[in-house]
Write a protein that holds these residues in place. Structure first.
Motif, PDB file in Angstrom:
ATOM      1  N   GLU A 154      42.796  50.426  56.218  1.00 43.45           N
ATOM      2  CA  GLU A 154      43.060  50.727  54.813  1.00 43.45           C
ATOM      3  C   GLU A 154      44.111  51.829  54.684  1.00 43.45           C
ATOM      4  O   GLU A 154      44.978  51.775  53.809  1.00 43.45           O
ATOM      5  CB  GLU A 154      41.758  51.158  54.128  1.00 43.45           C
ATOM      6  N   CYS A 155      44.048  52.821  55.565  1.00 39.56           N
ATOM      7  CA  CYS A 155      44.970  53.964  55.484  1.00 39.56           C
ATOM      8  C   CYS A 155      46.348  53.666  56.060  1.00 39.56           C
ATOM      9  O   CYS A 155      47.348  54.205  55.579  1.00 39.56           O
ATOM     10  CB  CYS A 155      44.374  55.169  56.208  1.00 39.56           C
ATOM     11  N   THR A 156      46.404  52.833  57.098  1.00 40.73           N
ATOM     12  CA  THR A 156      47.671  52.620  57.804  1.00 40.73           C
ATOM     13  C   THR A 156      48.255  51.224  57.630  1.00 40.73           C
ATOM     14  O   THR A 156      49.431  51.007  57.922  1.00 40.73           O
ATOM     15  CB  THR A 156      47.500  52.875  59.313  1.00 40.73           C
ATOM     16  N   GLY A 157      47.417  50.289  57.180  1.00 38.39           N
ATOM     17  CA  GLY A 157      47.884  48.905  57.073  1.00 38.39           C
ATOM     18  C   GLY A 157      47.886  48.171  58.406  1.00 38.39           C
ATOM     19  O   GLY A 157      48.363  47.036  58.498  1.00 38.39           O
ATOM     20  N   GLN A 158      47.347  48.810  59.449  1.00 39.66           N
ATOM     21  CA  GLN A 158      47.314  48.204  60.786  1.00 39.66           C
ATOM     22  C   GLN A 158      45.923  48.322  61.396  1.00 39.66           C
ATOM     23  O   GLN A 158      45.191  49.260  61.093  1.00 39.66           O
ATOM     24  CB  GLN A 158      48.288  48.916  61.735  1.00 39.66           C
ATOM     25  N   LYS A 159      45.601  47.378  62.286  1.00 38.52           N
ATOM     26  CA  LYS A 159      44.398  47.541  63.097  1.00 38.52           C
ATOM     27  C   LYS A 159      44.611  48.718  64.033  1.00 38.52           C
ATOM     28  O   LYS A 159      45.743  48.991  64.463  1.00 38.52           O
ATOM     29  CB  LYS A 159      44.133  46.265  63.906  1.00 38.52           C
TER      30      LYS A 159
END
Length: 233
Positions: A154-159
């Motif tokens: 949610e914060c970074t847009g990445q796993k």
């Protein structure tokens, strides 16, 4: 009075939780249901309607009491005239709930930004640890594995695994450019247990093997050097 008590018990807990969660759409929906089901559909008398509105006012003051909401909100709520026409006073109630929702939503966003920075800093400080992964960081920040994974995406847009792999490969490229270590040493320096694991990760991120990357890098440097030497006087 019995109707009013039932209404209060049914909706107050949901309103408080949704407001403190900063869920504006949920709060709007709950208040819309309360208004339509009681003020409009049941056509409550002015007296009973006033009781309902008065307790929505009390609910607002309960929310303000935890100290997270600026005092100006509670002061405004206390001054609310519940004897105004029901549609007018309900608009005032709704606006107050939405305003407080926005306060909590903003606070939640700021907390998330601060937390995500701490997590990223932790990753950057420990990327070279082969044990770094979701369980290690979740334990460090007292989260469950699933909550941490959801929060990080949610914060970074990445796993998390994708972010860590890309960061490790960027650090590996920096070390390759320094030309001080062989590829096996670089693999351990950026957190990989084996050269094979490092090579597979490097190729996933860069599209070529680390040895090809190194060869291309220094071939380019040699070509640039030759050009400089051939044009110098």
């Amino acid at each position: 009075m019995r109707i009013f008590s039932t209404i209060l018990l049914k909706w107050e807990h949901k309103l408080i939780n949704s407001t403190k969660a900063g869920d504006i759409e949920k709060v709007r929906l709950l208040l819309d249901i309360i208004y339509k089901e009681n003020i409009v559909k049941r056509k409550l008398t002015q007296r009973v309607g006033n009781l309902l509105v008065g307790n929505l006012q009390s609910t607002l003051l309960k929310i303000c009491a935890d100290g997270s909401v600026p005092s100006e909100y509670s002061q405004k709520i206390k001054r609310l005239n519940i004897n105004m026409p029901q549609p007018v006073v309900m608009d005032e109630i709704i606006n107050a709930f939405i305003g407080i929702c926005e306060v909590y939503s903003s606070k939640k966003a700021n907390q998330k930004i601060s937390l995500s920075k701490k997590i990223i800093d932790f990753v950057h400080e420990n990327y070279n640890n082969p044990m770094l992964g979701v369980p290690m960081i979740a334990e460090e920040f007292n989260f469950s594995d699933s909550y941490f994974s959801q929060l990080f995406k949610e914060c970074t847009g990445q796993k998390f695994s994708t972010y860590l792999e890309k960061y490790r490969i960027e650090k590996a490229k920096e070390l390759i450019r320094e030309n001080r270590y062989d590829l096996e040493k670089i693999a351990t320096m950026v957190g990989y247990n084996s050269g094979n694991t490092f090579r597979r990760a490097f190729k996933r991120v860069e599209g070529i093997s680390p040895s090809d990357y190194k060869q291309n890098l220094f071939c380019k440097k040699n070509m640039e050097q030759n050009i400089i030497e051939s044009t110098s006087f």
